[in-house]
Write a protein that holds these residues in place. Structure first.
Motif, PDB file in Angstrom:
ATOM      1  N   GLY A  42       0.908  -1.018   0.054  1.00 26.45           N
ATOM      2  CA  GLY A  42       0.155   0.220  -0.402  1.00 26.45           C
ATOM      3  C   GLY A  42       0.448   1.121  -0.267  1.00 26.45           C
ATOM      4  O   GLY A  42       1.953   1.157  -0.298  1.00 26.45           O
ATOM      5  N   ASP A  43       0.552   2.116   0.556  1.00 26.75           N
ATOM      6  CA  ASP A  43       0.806   3.204   0.733  1.00 26.75           C
ATOM      7  C   ASP A  43       1.606   4.299   2.021  1.00 26.75           C
ATOM      8  O   ASP A  43       0.499   4.091   2.330  1.00 26.75           O
ATOM      9  CB  ASP A  43       0.360   4.407  -0.356  1.00 26.75           C
ATOM     10  N   PRO A  44       2.781   3.299   2.964  1.00 26.31           N
ATOM     11  CA  PRO A  44       3.097   3.965   3.722  1.00 26.31           C
ATOM     12  C   PRO A  44       3.217   5.687   4.001  1.00 26.31           C
ATOM     13  O   PRO A  44       3.267   6.458   5.292  1.00 26.31           O
ATOM     14  CB  PRO A  44       4.395   3.610   4.179  1.00 26.31           C
ATOM     15  N   SER A  89       7.074  11.521   1.056  1.00 31.76           N
ATOM     16  CA  SER A  89       7.104  11.089   0.686  1.00 31.76           C
ATOM     17  C   SER A  89       8.503  11.006   0.035  1.00 31.76           C
ATOM     18  O   SER A  89       9.051  10.675  -1.639  1.00 31.76           O
ATOM     19  CB  SER A  89       6.463  11.716  -0.995  1.00 31.76           C
ATOM     20  N   GLY A  91      11.229   9.864   1.234  1.00 32.21           N
ATOM     21  CA  GLY A  91      11.949   8.126   1.541  1.00 32.21           C
ATOM     22  C   GLY A  91      12.962   8.829   3.126  1.00 32.21           C
ATOM     23  O   GLY A  91      13.694   8.461   3.509  1.00 32.21           O
ATOM     24  N   GLU A 129      13.749   2.659   2.984  1.00 33.60           N
ATOM     25  CA  GLU A 129      13.571   2.097   1.516  1.00 33.60           C
ATOM     26  C   GLU A 129      12.086   0.920   1.096  1.00 33.60           C
ATOM     27  O   GLU A 129      11.744   1.009   2.528  1.00 33.60           O
ATOM     28  CB  GLU A 129      14.638   2.123   0.962  1.00 33.60           C
ATOM     29  N   ILE A 130      11.285   1.298   0.047  1.00 35.05           N
ATOM     30  CA  ILE A 130      10.656   0.311   0.301  1.00 35.05           C
ATOM     31  C   ILE A 130      11.008  -0.776  -0.896  1.00 35.05           C
ATOM     32  O   ILE A 130      11.282  -0.454  -2.022  1.00 35.05           O
ATOM     33  CB  ILE A 130       9.392   0.631  -0.188  1.00 35.05           C
ATOM     34  N   ILE A 131      10.771  -1.611  -0.765  1.00 34.98           N
ATOM     35  CA  ILE A 131      11.233  -2.984  -1.155  1.00 34.98           C
ATOM     36  C   ILE A 131      10.407  -4.059  -1.238  1.00 34.98           C
ATOM     37  O   ILE A 131       9.346  -4.136  -0.854  1.00 34.98           O
ATOM     38  CB  ILE A 131      12.142  -3.968  -0.888  1.00 34.98           C
ATOM     39  N   ASP A 133       7.658  -3.219  -2.677  1.00 33.70           N
ATOM     40  CA  ASP A 133       6.503  -2.674  -2.716  1.00 33.70           C
ATOM     41  C   ASP A 133       5.432  -2.696  -1.272  1.00 33.70           C
ATOM     42  O   ASP A 133       4.224  -2.744  -0.988  1.00 33.70           O
ATOM     43  CB  ASP A 133       5.246  -2.532  -3.736  1.00 33.70           C
ATOM     44  N   PHE A 152       4.603  -3.848   6.126  1.00 29.66           N
ATOM     45  CA  PHE A 152       3.326  -3.355   5.820  1.00 29.66           C
ATOM     46  C   PHE A 152       2.808  -3.311   5.547  1.00 29.66           C
ATOM     47  O   PHE A 152       2.561  -3.566   3.591  1.00 29.66           O
ATOM     48  CB  PHE A 152       4.140  -1.300   6.065  1.00 29.66           C
TER      49      PHE A 152
ATOM     50  N   LYS B 345      17.806   3.558  -7.617  1.00 25.94           N
ATOM     51  CA  LYS B 345      18.149   3.144  -6.523  1.00 25.94           C
ATOM     52  C   LYS B 345      18.818   3.164  -5.378  1.00 25.94           C
ATOM     53  O   LYS B 345      18.674   3.085  -4.339  1.00 25.94           O
ATOM     54  CB  LYS B 345      16.160   2.217  -6.139  1.00 25.94           C
ATOM     55  N   PRO B 357       9.469  10.789  -5.664  1.00 29.88           N
ATOM     56  CA  PRO B 357       8.825  10.389  -4.109  1.00 29.88           C
ATOM     57  C   PRO B 357       8.730   9.379  -4.826  1.00 29.88           C
ATOM     58  O   PRO B 357       7.662   8.693  -5.529  1.00 29.88           O
ATOM     59  CB  PRO B 357       7.858  11.640  -4.050  1.00 29.88           C
ATOM     60  N   TYR B 358       7.763   8.325  -2.931  1.00 25.29           N
ATOM     61  CA  TYR B 358       7.344   7.246  -2.979  1.00 25.29           C
ATOM     62  C   TYR B 358       6.116   7.534  -3.265  1.00 25.29           C
ATOM     63  O   TYR B 358       5.162   8.531  -3.076  1.00 25.29           O
ATOM     64  CB  TYR B 358       7.553   6.485  -1.664  1.00 25.29           C
ATOM     65  N   TYR B 360       5.504   7.858  -6.453  1.00 25.37           N
ATOM     66  CA  TYR B 360       4.923   9.171  -7.570  1.00 25.37           C
ATOM     67  C   TYR B 360       5.537   8.731  -8.840  1.00 25.37           C
ATOM     68  O   TYR B 360       7.108   8.462  -8.018  1.00 25.37           O
ATOM     69  CB  TYR B 360       5.250  11.100  -6.848  1.00 25.37           C
ATOM     70  N   LYS B 400       4.846  16.521  -8.992  1.00 27.99           N
ATOM     71  CA  LYS B 400       5.071  15.029  -8.797  1.00 27.99           C
ATOM     72  C   LYS B 400       3.312  14.087  -9.442  1.00 27.99           C
ATOM     73  O   LYS B 400       2.314  15.180  -9.383  1.00 27.99           O
ATOM     74  CB  LYS B 400       4.474  14.976  -7.238  1.00 27.99           C
ATOM     75  N   ILE B 407      -5.632   6.911  -4.497  1.00 23.58           N
ATOM     76  CA  ILE B 407      -4.999   6.959  -3.125  1.00 23.58           C
ATOM     77  C   ILE B 407      -4.210   8.830  -2.772  1.00 23.58           C
ATOM     78  O   ILE B 407      -4.182   8.828  -1.997  1.00 23.58           O
ATOM     79  CB  ILE B 407      -4.211   6.218  -1.770  1.00 23.58           C
ATOM     80  N   ARG B 408      -3.745   8.966  -4.250  1.00 26.22           N
ATOM     81  CA  ARG B 408      -3.063  10.389  -4.427  1.00 26.22           C
ATOM     82  C   ARG B 408      -3.917  10.905  -5.492  1.00 26.22           C
ATOM     83  O   ARG B 408      -4.024  10.775  -5.928  1.00 26.22           O
ATOM     84  CB  ARG B 408      -1.115   9.884  -4.478  1.00 26.22           C
ATOM     85  N   GLY B 541      14.839  14.383  -4.415  1.00 30.29           N
ATOM     86  CA  GLY B 541      14.386  13.600  -4.039  1.00 30.29           C
ATOM     87  C   GLY B 541      14.588  13.474  -2.677  1.00 30.29           C
ATOM     88  O   GLY B 541      13.755  13.698  -2.060  1.00 30.29           O
ATOM     89  N   ALA B 542      15.308  13.022  -1.577  1.00 30.60           N
ATOM     90  CA  ALA B 542      15.117  12.827  -0.110  1.00 30.60           C
ATOM     91  C   ALA B 542      15.928  13.865   0.131  1.00 30.60           C
ATOM     92  O   ALA B 542      16.454  14.405   1.442  1.00 30.60           O
ATOM     93  CB  ALA B 542      15.552  11.406   0.513  1.00 30.60           C
TER      94      ALA B 542
END
Lengths: 209, 750
Positions: A42-44, A89, A91, A129-131, A133, A152, B345, B357-358, B360, B400, B407-408, B541-542
């Motif tokens: 999902g989206d954390p 968003s 990271g 990081e998201i691995i 998904d 998650f 990545k 961004p995650y 996006y 973005k 959801i966004r 980015g971050a």
């Protein structure tokens, strides 16, 4: 001149040989991670606080693993309501939460159960990081637990963080393997703007102005 | 201020137009006409340069190789004719008032590019072996031969030059890696700066590569003639001039990227590809000669969210009011729409975008419109005046885009910047004596920046420059130049920063024999920080980036000694040693803002020196049957900043750079291969490791390209392979170079 040509030829051969090297993948670290409860992803991203209606779920990986001297074990665990989990968003994450753990051990030899009390403070401030998904990796400071890799499951206003199996040492026996599921809900008091937390009231004020 | 510049521009044009018309009536001299052809085939050599030595007069041959110089006073002159790929020729002539001289030059072929003519070094046309600084010329043929779609790509083969992802150019290690912001190399299009007014990066996409006549690369500080940001060198892109004859040129290509070397690196199962078409038409509308060029390219990219659609359009109109008064209007529009890939990545996913961004993907649209009117007036054979205007409007929008709209929000603009630039430059060249030329001029520019990340800023620049060159005893040339630049920046209508900088230059050129030319130069350089470096407040980015309005100018002193040695008409060697000292270099540094957030801020932190040497060897075997160019650049950089980093090499620099280019011609077949080697960079910014995974995984660059071609009079067909051995290297830290790439190219011209 012949010597020069020979050197040029050798140089070219060396160059071509060098071309077969270069960057290569690193050993994959997260290929075989199995969570006790499969995360759904999902989206954390967002600001999350402990869901006060649901205590932290904690369970033994293998209930039959309990040492024979222990009749039963109750792991009473909850997240302090003032905890805060922030995943931006871009990271970056910021976490401050206190995990209260109270193992209640019933032993054959004791009339009253043995009650232990420990607090584990979770602090993280850095990249995540998201691995695949559905797995979060982050650097999180803890006292007892291993929470650097979390599965998650995120729904609209809920986020479940599932830990990998942790070990609880019992002297003279194999470690007891257990895991947590932390239930979080989206914060209604605070929102995330450009990685900076601001109270939602002031956001409304800004919008109005 | 904006309207003041327009008024100055109009007044100057009007003044030159009226004066030029009146004055031209009174000039009575002789005409020199002629044609320049190949000695072997008799074919015309379009674009060949013709110089009347000892005067400021000169011209270029048209598509039929013809040229004309008018209003030449009676007397004895030396006329010099040169073209890239041909041996230059000089001839003594005697002119008589009212009479015409007709000359035919038959030039022999050679690959020795030193016979070329450049305009950048001293702001007038000059033979390369007469210069006091290192200069390279990249001819148009190299752009076609390598199917160059962006002008920065061809610079990768120029000795001592390297380009990084994002179009950032470095000459002899002048720059490290800063995501394209604050270039230390000035890029010009026909003498007009093409740098963006906000972050001082380069709009490569807006330049049509099909109309480029040649690219001149001047190494070492050019601030004494060109001001801020020329401290690392100057690159001047010279385009074709519109002619009175009609011709048409169509180029179309289609290419594909190989899959990554490892299966786990794939981010898509589809075959990535790119294609493009350019069409150039030159014709005349009555007395107005025109050149129209349009160019469209599209690519899926070889990395995630790195697709692009690039379109550019350029027109150039030329009109001779009188033979000595010429007006040119160059207008253009460019647009680059696509993804935004800054870093990977991680090394297990090097083609996956780590800077999005995650949830996006970042999409970018960059637009640029420019208008460059210019008026050149040859008042006499000793005096030349030019007025060049520039109006530029550019914008960049980053948004973005949600990968899951349920959801966004679907789209959200999070960075945008628009820049309006108006400028005017006046330059006068005066032949003080038969061997001495004085160049004086002034430049005025205003930039208005409106941006989410930079806020509102207004920049005003004024400069005055002067250079004098004197030849003594036929073999010795001395050059002295000086320039004063003043710049004022107003930010958010409150902060105002003003700086004044004086830059000087001194150069010598000595002809030791007909085949040996010695040069040396000493020059000061500086760069005023870009609006972006001073006032940025954003996240990439971050990474959070904070403003620093107190940022100061960077400064440098560079020196160079060089020698050109011709061993025969088919073999030459150019050697140069250089030493540059930098002070106050601007680098992004880890910092904490008032809200206790950690991010980076641009700061004046680095004192440094770079020394090294460069060697370029060109040879032509069997009269162009086989030609070779080999160059080696050695850079020894040292950080002289007090602290723990003292003595360490500068970040993001390769110590050794080797380029080797070979061409084999069996008319009509052509075969060529290029080899590029850059040693592994020795240092990177440590703080990048905190948010870019595996950024410290570095390798040297070994790149091999192969070219096969078949060329006839009106068409050519080429097949090119880049990164032949699929070597996995980096174009910038944490950013993979393309895997093996193949492309078919078709050229048709009439």
């Amino acid at each position: 001149m012949t010597k020069n040509k020979y050197m040029i030829f050798v140089g070219l051969i060396l160059f071509v040989v060098s071309c077969h090297q270069g960057l290569a993948p690193l050993e994959m670290l997260y290929m075989n991670v199995d969570f006790p409860i499969p995360p759904e992803g999902g989206d954390p991203v967002g600001v999350w606080v402990p869901d006060t209606t649901k205590p932290v779920h904690v369970a033994l990986l293998d209930p039959d693993q309990l040492p024979t001297i222990i009749d039963s074990l109750i792991l009473d665990t909850e997240l302090d309501k003032n905890g805060l989990f922030l995943f931006s968003s871009s990271g970056l994450c910021s976490i401050y939460a206190v995990l209260k753990i109270e193992p209640i051990v019933y032993l054959q030899s004791l009339v009253n159960p043995l009650v232990l009390s420990m607090n584990d403070t979770l602090i993280a401030d850095g990249p995540y990081e998201i691995i695949d998904d559905k797995i979060l990796t982050l650097s999180i400071m803890t006292t007892f637990s291993q929470l650097d890799t979390l599965g998650f499951t995120s729904r609209q206003n809920d986020l479940e963080l599932i830990s990998l199996p942790n070990s609880f040492p019992v002297e003279g026996f194999d470690d007891i393997q257990f895991y947590y599921v932390m239930y979080l809900t989206r914060s209604i008091d605070q929102v995330l703007t450009k990685n900076v937390l601001i109270p939602s009231d002031s956001k409304k004020d800004e919008d109005r102005s | 201020m904006k309207y003041r510049i327009y008024l100055i521009l109009l007044a100057l044009f009007y003044f030159l137009f009226v004066w030029g018309n009146l004055y031209s009536q009174n000039i009575r001299g002789s005409r020199i006409t002629g044609q320049i052809v190949e000695a072997r085939s008799g074919d015309p050599i379009p674009g060949a340069n013709v110089l009347l030595l000892g005067t400021i007069m000169g011209t270029a041959a048209d598509r039929q190789g013809r040229f004309i110089i008018v209003s030449v006073s009676p007397g004895e002159y030396t006329i010099m004719v040169s073209a890239i790929g041909y041996k230059k020729e000089e001839r003594r002539i005697q002119t008589v008032a009212g009479e015409e001289i007709h000359l035919v030059f038959r030039l022999e072929e050679t690959v020795l590019l030193m016979d070329g003519i450049a305009v950048t070094a001293n702001r007038y046309q000059q033979s390369l072996d007469k210069l006091s600084t290192s200069m390279d010329i990249i001819p148009a043929q190299e752009i076609t031969n390598r199917n160059i779609v962006s002008a920065d790509h061809v610079l990768r083969y120029a000795p001592g030059v390297n380009t990084l992802e994002g179009g950032q150019v470095t000459i002899r290690g002048s720059s490290g890696f800063n995501f394209g912001m604050g270039s230390r190399v000035l890029v010009l299009l026909n003498g007009n700066p093409v740098m963006t007014g906000d972050n001082w990066s380069i709009n490569w996409y807006a330049i049509s590569t099909s109309t480029i006549k040649q690219i001149e690369v001047m190494k070492g500080s050019g601030s004494a003639l060109y001001g801020s940001s020329a401290m690392g060198g100057v690159i001047n892109i010279i385009t074709e001039v519109p002619e009175n004859e009609s011709h048409i040129h169509l180029r179309t290509f289609t290419g594909f990227y190989n899959h990554p070397s490892y299966k786990e690196w794939r981010w898509t199962d589809k075959r990535n590809h790119y294609e493009g078409t350019s069409l150039d038409i030159s014709t005349h509308l009555g007395p107005i000669s025109t050149l129209i060029s349009s160019n469209y390219q599209t690519t899926t990219g070889y990395k995630e969210n790195d697709d692009h659609q690039i379109f550019n359009f350029m027109t150039s109109l030329g009109y001779h009011f009188t033979p000595n008064l010429h007006f040119n209007l160059m207008t253009g529009y460019g647009r680059n729409r696509g993804g935004f890939f800054v870093y990977w990545k991680d090394l297990n996913h090097p083609y996956h975008n780590g800077s999005d961004p995650y949830g996006y993907r970042t999409r970018t649209t960059i637009k640029n419109t420019y208008i460059y009117p210019s008026l050149t007036y040859v008042m006499s054979q000793r005096f030349f005046l030019s007025v060049r205007g520039r109006i530029n409007k550019g914008s960049t929008v980053d948004l973005k885009q949600s990968k899951n709209e349920k959801i966004r929000p679907a789209e959200e603009i999070f960075r945008s910047s628009s820049v309006n630039t108006q400028g005017v430059e006046i330059q006068a060249n005066y032949q003080v004596n038969p061997q001495g030329i004085l160049v004086v001029g002034s430049d005025l520019q205003a930039d208005q920046v409106e941006s989410i990340q930079y806020s509102h800023a207004e920049v005003m620049k004024k400069s005055y420059f002067m250079q004098f060159e004197q030849q003594l005893w036929d073999v010795f040339r001395a050059t002295f130049g000086t320039r004063y630049d003043w710049e004022s920046v107003r930010w958010k209508d409150t902060t105002e920063v003003a700086v004044g900088e004086l830059s000087n230059k001194f150069g010598l050129n000595l002809t030791l024999s007909s085949g040996t030319h010695f040069r040396c130069s000493l020059g000061e350089g500086f760069r005023v920080p870009a609006v972006g470096e001073r006032f940025v407040s954003t996240e990439t980015g971050a990474l959070l980036v904070f403003p620093n309005p107190a940022l100061q100018s960077e400064k440098s002193i560079s020196s160079e000694m060089g020698l050109i040695q011709y061993f025969s008409s088919a073999m030459m060697l150019d050697m140069a040693v250089f030493y540059t000292k930098y002070d106050n270099l601007i680098e992004p540094q880890l910092d904490v803002d008032s809200g206790q957030d950690v991010g980076v801020r641009f700061k004046n932190v680095v004192k440094a020196r770079i020394r090294g040497f460069e060697l370029t060897y060109r040879t032509d075997w069997q009269s162009q049957l086989f030609s070779t160019q080999f160059s080696y650049t050695y850079i020894d950089s040292k950080d002289l900043s007090p602290g723990v980093e003292y003595g360490a090499p500068l970040k993001y620099r390769s110590k050794h750079t080797i380029y080797l280019t070979n061409d084999l011609n069996f008319d009509p077949f052509q075969f060529g291969f290029d080899i590029r080697y850059l040693s592994q960079i020795e240092r990177i910014d440590e703080y990048h490791k905190s948010y870019i995974k595996d950024i410290d995984k570095l390798v040297p660059t070994y790149a091999v390209a192969l070219r096969l071609g078949y060329a006839r009079e009106h068409f050519s067909l080429r097949f090119l392979v880049d990164n032949l051995f699929q070597y996995n290297y980096l174009v910038s830290p944490a950013n993979m170079a393309p895997p093996r790439t193949g492309v078919f190219q078709l050229n048709i011209h009439y």
